[in-house]
Design an enzyme around this catalytic site. Structure first.
Site, PDB file in Angstrom:
ATOM      1  N   ASP A 151       0.872  -1.167   0.000  1.00 16.70           N
ATOM      2  CA  ASP A 151       0.000   0.000   0.000  1.00 16.70           C
ATOM      3  C   ASP A 151       0.916   1.227   0.000  1.00 16.70           C
ATOM      4  OD1 ASP A 151      -2.415   1.602   0.443  1.00 16.70           O
ATOM      5  OD2 ASP A 151      -1.673   1.825   2.490  1.00 16.70           O
ATOM      6  N   ASP A 161      -1.672  -0.939   5.859  1.00 12.61           N
ATOM      7  CA  ASP A 161      -1.869  -0.282   7.156  1.00 12.61           C
ATOM      8  C   ASP A 161      -3.317  -0.245   7.606  1.00 12.61           C
ATOM      9  OD1 ASP A 161      -2.733   1.699   5.242  1.00 12.61           O
ATOM     10  OD2 ASP A 161      -2.470   3.230   6.784  1.00 12.61           O
TER      11      ASP A 161
END
Length: 221
Positions: free
Chosen positions: A9, A170
């Protein structure tokens, strides 16, 4: 460390982009006569793409945005963001040494993010990170995270056929996407998640990128 495919990400994982996102968003809100948002508020809004960001920002600062108006708001926001893509954005500690280390070990690297694709490329280039990745796939992809097809398509574009794969993110969105793609997932403990990192459901938590190679070995053994 044996070669592997590592998909990252972006926002909240590799970089702290919230200050520049907030600045661009607040410029747009000011044009609309709306109050500014705090950094903490913006951190809670990011992660699912620019459209949801506009909707959340409007809901937090007055009357909700009309759905038909959201695409135009997104374009105006991105124009502000493109003008200042990385004035205050910070690359998290350890990233600049980790990425070349993984490449030297024969790993294929990719970015799978709900951030608009063109904006992702601008930010990565501004930060000097673009050269490390075999593929980048932004949130314009029709089946974006938490749909695992977003991750699978990133792997295909990375040329990662036959390599064991790991996702690093996350948020709960990242965990769901990795699970749907059938791969293990590591979550950083410093991101923008709206819940404690320990509750995200990742296979492992990461406290510093120096420790990621050991987790790759452990999870992909």
């Amino acid at each position: 460390m044996r070669p592997a495919a590592i998909v990252f990400d972006l926002d909240g994982t590799l970089i702290d982009s919230a200050p520049d996102v907030r600045a661009a968003l607040n410029r747009l809100l000011a044009e609309e006569g709306r109050p500014k948002l705090t950094l903490a508020a913006v951190q809670d809004m990011v992660g699912e793409g620019a459209g949801p960001l506009m909707e959340r920002a409007w809901a937090a600062t007055g009357a909700p945005a009309d759905r038909g108006a959201v695409p135009a708001l997104v374009e105006r926001y991105l124009a502000h963001y493109r003008a200042h893509p990385a004035d205050e954005t910070v690359v998290f500690d350890g990233v600049r040494t980790l990425l070349p280390r993984l490449r030297q070990a024969g790993c294929r690297l990719g970015v799978c993010t709900n951030k608009p694709h063109a904006m992702t490329l601008v930010v990565l280039a501004a930060l000097g990170l673009a050269e490390h990745f075999d593929a980048v796939l932004g949130g314009d992809f029709p089946r974006r995270k938490p749909d695992g097809e977003h991750v699978r398509e990133t792997l295909r574009r990375m040329g990662a056929d036959g390599l064991p794969a790991l996702y690093v993110g996350d948020s709960r969105t990242d965990v769901l996407a990795a699970r749907d793609a059938g791969m293990p997932v590591v979550c950083v403990d410093w991101g923008y998640a709206r819940m404690p990192a320990a509750e995200l459901g990742a296979d492992r938590l990461l406290g510093h990128f120096d420790h990621l190679p050991a987790l790759i070995e452990e999870l992909l053994a």
